[in-house]
Structures are given as structure tokens and as C-alpha cells.
Design an enzyme around this catalytic site. Structure first.
Site, mmCIF file in Angstrom:
data_model
loop_
_atom_site.group_PDB
_atom_site.id
_atom_site.type_symbol
_atom_site.label_atom_id
_atom_site.label_comp_id
_atom_site.label_asym_id
_atom_site.label_seq_id
_atom_site.Cartn_x
_atom_site.Cartn_y
_atom_site.Cartn_z
ATOM 1 N N HIS A 127 -9.934 -63.337 -7.124
ATOM 2 C CA HIS A 127 -11.012 -62.856 -6.264
ATOM 3 C C HIS A 127 -12.347 -62.939 -6.990
ATOM 4 O O HIS A 127 -13.393 -63.160 -6.382
ATOM 5 C CB HIS A 127 -10.750 -61.414 -5.818
ATOM 6 C CG HIS A 127 -9.883 -61.318 -4.604
ATOM 7 N ND1 HIS A 127 -10.267 -61.795 -3.382
ATOM 8 C CD2 HIS A 127 -8.643 -60.814 -4.421
ATOM 9 C CE1 HIS A 127 -9.320 -61.591 -2.488
ATOM 10 N NE2 HIS A 127 -8.312 -61.006 -3.104
ATOM 11 N N GLY A 128 -12.311 -62.753 -8.304
ATOM 12 C CA GLY A 128 -13.541 -62.847 -9.085
ATOM 13 C C GLY A 128 -13.368 -62.113 -10.396
ATOM 14 O O GLY A 128 -12.640 -61.121 -10.451
#
Lengths: 394, 83
Positions: free
Chosen positions: A322-323
Site C-alpha cells: 500500500h505504501g
């Protein structure tokens, strides 16, 4: 032109569906037209940024070369594992470089849809290695990677399933059914995302804890977590339904991504219902592989420890995907731990075993689960970060 | 003859992993629905089949519907051992 966001996309989509419908109704294969239409749509997607276009073409070149290099090695019976490993690293590299680049505010190798095309390319490579995919034509591979309707954010299809649909010739009534369902899904998806998603987003007003009575401040935080959860569901499930519906019009039965996630009775069930194509992808290509190798090497003394390890790796990876930010990494770890804890509790607790069929227990389980899920939403949205930050910095 | 041994050894293996004798009788029930098998146990089963028979079944090679009962699992191993 961003897919499903830019209003012009829907106009182009409606126009693009007409020839597909003509082909479908007249008993022709839609594949070649679908591939051509996808290329036009990708030109519209990347047309504005040279950087995105270049990054996409570089990825495509890497994926095609490495996949067919490995496929050839398996096809002639050489089955060189080192070739597979190099190919796998090469295909994953752009995504890893991109994710690390974002930490330093750099856009390296990034383009819209990079994650999802990577998932698909990795699936093909691993299944070639597993002898599950023995042959694949270049056009089928290309079409699988570039098919435009689920290109930017999924759902993540599987190549064997996709190619089967792509190469099918539908009868008139089969296609009519598919088209009707496709249009229906597009409309429902639009209502989910554009109406319900927008309404819930309007109610989402995150803020650090204020000066009011504590119970009221907490209630307002709980409200925001729930509202964000519903917003994210309607936004993403709506998008997914539209991507699914548009695929149907092209004769591709892209799999569904959500199945009433907020009705789940435990966290494991939640992940069987939320962003399903991602969670099953992770299950098949991360969790099962990690657990299989840990079991074979007897890394842990029992099944539960192995499972907990598998869940942690699986969900930490999801968080990192997701990051590489604190919020997403915590989000991943949160679910990794929760999945393991659920497993341990259900296997070890006599209380659970005695009552798992009772109605009151199911209601309790549901209530606990939805609140854990909404706490997860508060981590994911950065709300918890804001609150904790507010407490620390006063 | 060879088949019955594969069957016997498979029954032992499945019983050990599901931890329930009922699998010897109820050979057509859906093991996932009955709560006898979950994704963890399914992986152990794949690893067990690999070490017991040298048969490698990749996690995505067989759809879950084709491997969710005792008879279907035995069938999947048999078609691969007879190769």
C-alpha cells in the site's frame, strides 16, 4: 484521462462497447477488438505524461521478455530455476523501485496500474514455474496484461481464466446475458461510488481529539472510523463493480472483489470478503509459498506458529505494498497479528468451540469483528495517526 | 493393488492432518465446509503428499472444488502417481 474518474472516460467506454456488442451478438470473438480498444484506452491514459508512457513500455518489455524466456526454458524441459528467479526479480523490480522512490518523493518507474499489472505478470511467471501454465500465446499474454477495464486498480484476474474467456465465442443468448449483467454492474457500481461513496466521504471529518467531554470526543472518532470504512467500501467496491461490468461487455468475466465484507463473523472471513482478488492472490502466491517452505524446513515446532508466521509475512507485505509509510506498515502488522490471534483463539479456546454455533455468540463475534475492522480503517486512513500525533504534540 | 496402498496411505495422511477419524467414513463431504480443512491444513496436505508420494501439486494447480473431499483428494493424487 483517468479511468472511471474522468467523466469523458464513460463516454469513450460507451462508444467502445458498441463494436464489442456487435461482435458478441454476431457470434464473433471479441479478443482482437478488445486488444485494439485496450491499446487506444492506454494511449488515452498515458497520453498526457511521457514519463508514464515510457515507464509502462519499459515494464511491458521486461515482462514479455522475461516471461517468454522462462516459458521457453520450461517448454524445452530445461526448467532452469535461475532463469525463473532472475525473471521474477526483473518483473517485481519496477514496483519495488517505485515504492522506494515515493519515500523520497521521487516518481521512478511509476505509472497508473503498475501494481496490478505486476500482480498479473508475477502470477503467470510462478504458474509457468509450477508447470501449471505449459503454453501461452504472446497475444493472449499481452491482452491479459493490458486489458483496459481492470487495468488501473483491479480486480486482479488470473491468466488461465482470462484467456479462456478471451478465446471464447459466445452464443447470442449467452452474450445478451453477459451484456445485460455488465450494464447492470456498471450502473450499480456508479451508484455505489458516485452517490454512496461521495455521501459518506462528505461525513468524514477527521480531527485530533478536541476539548469537549472525553466520551463525546471518542464517539466522534468512532463515527469517523465507521464513516471512512463505509466510504472506502462504496468507493472501491463501486469501482470494482464498474470494472467488472465493463469487462463483461467485452466477454471477460472479471472476478468480483467484495462480498458483503461488513457481515464477516471473524477477521479471516473479513479477508475472504474484502478486496478478495488481492487477498486470494496473496494467499496463493505469498502465504501458501511461505508456509509451504516453512513447513518443509520445519522452521517452527507446530502448525499454529507456522500459520502465524505466514500471516505476518503476508500482511506486512500487503501493508508495504500500500505504501512505505508508518500508517500502512502498522496497518499490515495489525492484520498480520489479528489473523494469527484469530487462528490461535479459534483452535485453542474451549469457550469458542463450545459456543461457536450459538446465535448470541455469533452476534458477539460480528460486533467484535466489525469494530476491529473499523479500527483497521482508522489506521489505514491516517485518522489514528492524527489522534496519536495530537495527543503527543498537545 | 498399487491403488489400494495409495488410498490407504492417503487416508492415514488426511486423518493425521484433519485430526478426525470421521474422514474414513464420510469420504464425500466438503472438508472445508465441515471445518475439517482450512487453508493452513490444505498446505500441510500438499507438503505431506509431496514427501509421501513425491507428487508435487502446486497451490493453484487444482481448483478448491476439485480437491475438497477425501475421495477427490485421493483421486488427484492417483492421477498423478499413475502418470
Amino acid at each position: 484521462m483517468n479511468f472511471y474518474i474522468d467523466p469523458a472516460f464513460y463516454v469513450f467506454l460507451a462508444i467502445a462497447i458498441i463494436p464489442a456488442a456487435v461482435l458478441g451478438f454476431t457470434g464473433h470473438r471479441i479478443k482482437y477488438y478488445g486488444l485494439a480498444a485496450s491499446i487506444v484506452f492506454l494511449l488515452l491514459l498515458f497520453g498526457e505524461t511521457v514519463q508514464g508512457m515510457v515507464a509502462f513500455l519499459v515494464f511491458l518489455a521486461i515482462a514479455c521478455c522475461s516471461t517468454f524466456w522462462v516459458l521457453h526454458s520450461w517448454h524445452v524441459g530445461e526448467k532452469a530455476l535461475w532463469k525463473f528467479r532472475i525473471a521474477l526479480v526483473a518483473v517485481i523490480a519496477p514496483l519495488v523501485v517505485y515504492k522506494i522512490g515515493t519515500v523520497f518523493d521521487q516518481n521512478l518507474m511509476g505509472f497508473l496500474g503498475l501494481s496490478y499489472i505486476t500482480f498479473k505478470a508475477v502470477q503467470v511467471l510462478i504458474e509457468v514455474r509450477d508447470d501449471v501454465i505449459e503454453q501461452m500465446s504472446f497475444l493472449d499474454y499481452l491482452y491479459f496484461l493490458v486489458f483496459f477495464t481492470p487495468f488501473t486498480s483491479g480486480p486482479i484476474d488470473r491468466s488461465r481464466r482470462f484467456s479462456e474467456d478471451a478465446n471464447r465465442v459466445y452464443s447470442r443468448s449467452e452474450y445478451a446475458d453477459l451484456l445485460a449483467r455488465g450494464i447492470m454492474l456498471l450502473l450499480i457500481g456508479a451508484v455505489y461510488q458516485k452517490v454512496l461513496g461521495t455521501v459518506f466521504f462528505g461525513w468524514f471529518t477527521p480531527a485530533p481529539l478536541g476539548d469537549g467531554p472525553l466520551w463525546r470526543e471518542l464517539a466522534s472518532q468512532v463515527k469517523d472510523a465507521y464513516v471512512y470504512g463505509f466510504y472506502l467500501f462504496f468507493d472501491f467496491a463501486g469501482y470494482s463493480l464498474m470494472a467488472m461490468g465493463a469487462s463483461y461487455c467485452f466477454g471477460i468475466k472479471t472476478p468480483r472483489n467484495f462480498r458483503a465484507p461488513f457481515l464477516a463473523l471473524d477477521i479471516r472471513e473479513f479477508w475472504d470478503r474484502w478486496h478478495m482478488t488481492l487477498s486470494t492472490w496473496l494467499r496463493d502466491f505469498v502465504f501458501m509459498r511461505v508456509v509451504k517452505s516453512a513447513t518443509r524446513r520445519k522452521l517452527f515446532k507446530d502448525r499454529l506458529h507456522t500459520a502465524c508466521f505466514g500471516y505476518l509475512v503476508n500482511f506486512m507485505l500487503m501493508g508495504a505494498w500500500h505504501g512505505l509509510t508508518v500508517d500502512y506498515l502498522v496497518y499490515g502488522a495489525y492484520y498480520g497479528v489479528l489473523m494469527g490471534a484469530t487462528d490461535v483463539y479459534q483452535k485453542k479456546s474451549p469457550f469458542h468451540k463450545a459456543h461457536r454455533k450459538d446465535r448470541w455468540y455469533k452476534v458477539l463475534q460480528w460486533f467484535v469483528t466489525i469494530n476491529l475492522v473499523m479500527l483497521g480503517m482508522a489506521i489505514f486512513s491516517g485518522q489514528l495517526h492524527t489522534v496519536v500525533g495530537g495527543l503527543i504534540h498537545g | 493393488m498399487a491403488n489400494s496402498t495409495v488410498e490407504e496411505r492417503m487416508l492415514d495422511l488426511i486423518e493425521e492432518i484433519c485430526d478426525d477419524e470421521v474422514i474414513r467414513e464420510e469420504r464425500d463431504i466438503d472438508l472445508f465446509e465441515a471445518g475439517l480443512l482450512d487453508s493452513m491444513a490444505a498446505i500441510e496436505l500438499l507438503v505431506g503428499i509431496e514427501s509421501e508420494f513425491g507428487v508435487v501439486i502446486a497451490p493453484t494447480a487444482v481448483e478448491r472444488e476439485e480437491m475438497n473431499s477425501v475421495n477427490k483428494i485421493i483421486h488427484q493424487v492417483e492421477i498423478r502417481t499413475q502418470g
